[in-house]
Design an enzyme around this catalytic site. Structure first.
Site, PDB file in Angstrom:
ATOM      1  N   TYR A  26       0.840  -1.205   0.000  1.00 52.47           N
ATOM      2  CA  TYR A  26       0.000   0.000   0.000  1.00 52.47           C
ATOM      3  C   TYR A  26       0.878   1.259   0.000  1.00 52.47           C
ATOM      4  CZ  TYR A  26      -3.256   3.587   1.552  1.00 52.47           C
ATOM      5  OH  TYR A  26      -3.985   4.747   1.650  1.00 52.47           O
ATOM      6  N   GLU A  48     -11.316   4.225   4.772  1.00 50.27           N
ATOM      7  CA  GLU A  48     -10.861   5.189   5.790  1.00 50.27           C
ATOM      8  C   GLU A  48     -11.918   5.336   6.881  1.00 50.27           C
ATOM      9  OE1 GLU A  48      -7.936   6.373   6.212  1.00 50.27           O
ATOM     10  OE2 GLU A  48      -6.989   6.151   4.256  1.00 50.27           O
ATOM     11  N   TRP A  56      -4.752   1.323  10.647  1.00 50.59           N
ATOM     12  CA  TRP A  56      -4.854   1.108   9.206  1.00 50.59           C
ATOM     13  C   TRP A  56      -4.436  -0.319   8.862  1.00 50.59           C
ATOM     14  CZ3 TRP A  56      -7.694   2.649   5.576  1.00 50.59           C
ATOM     15  CH2 TRP A  56      -7.362   2.456   4.241  1.00 50.59           C
TER      16      TRP A  56
END
Length: 192
Positions: A26, A48, A56
């Site tokens: 990512y 998100e 995350w």
């Protein structure tokens, strides 16, 4: 040949990601990379939002399950999901089983559909906050990167007025990073 002390030489920018292959991928290939694809922009808004109160790492490791559950974040399909289907997702251990978060995907999809109808694309609407230009940070250390900005605050306020959920100013700033509206790779990061 790579030196044995590669971690010591790695940019501070990447340290949050190097212990997890999905986070590394990512960081290296998506984070702060410009996207103008409505589907991808919607996906990142949803992911998100799912991250509120969580790391995350947790979300990125559940990403494929979310993509499957929400039809690869097809905006029209997500906008038409039934209560019955959304409740069934609360039984899916591969997802964050929070009713408000699960239902927020449909809620936000409905708003995005209206935005697309009015502006022609979600991309056009979202990128209007930066006049279509990427904001490039000039940070030497991760500690310099803000958690929110005036623009993310305005975006958050506007998104909430439109009826979106899980779009506070910190989330909208992370969202801006996730679609490349902001490039917060550090100055010494080779993925900048």
């Amino acid at each position: 040949m790579k030196p044995d002390n590669l971690l010591e030489k790695e940019s501070d920018c990447r340290l949050w990601a190097i212990k997890d292959p999905l986070l590394t991928k990512y960081h290296d290939h998506e984070w702060c990379k410009i996207s103008h694809d409505d589907r991808h922009i919607f996906e990142m808004l949803c992911l998100e939002g799912q991250s509120v109160g969580l790391s995350w790492r947790t979300i990125i490791n559940k990403r494929q399950a979310y993509k499957k559950a929400f039809f690869d974040f097809d905006i029209a399909k997500c906008a038409s999901l039934t209560d019955e289907y959304l409740y069934s997702l609360l039984e899916n251990a591969a997802l964050i089983r929070n009713k408000n978060k699960i239902f927020s995907v449909r809620k936000n999809a409905i708003v995005v559909m209206k935005v697309i109808e009015q502006y022609g694309s979600f991309d056009k609407f979202v990128w209007s906050y930066t006049d279509g230009k990427q904001i490039v940070g000039h940070w030497a250390k991760s500690s310099e990167i803000p958690a929110e900005t005036e623009i993310s605050g305005k975006m958050s306020k506007d998104f909430r007025k439109l009826g979106m959920a899980f779009v506070g100013p910190v989330i909208t700033y992370s969202f801006m990073q996730s679609i490349g509206m902001v490039n917060d790779h550090l100055l010494d990061c080779r993925y900048r």
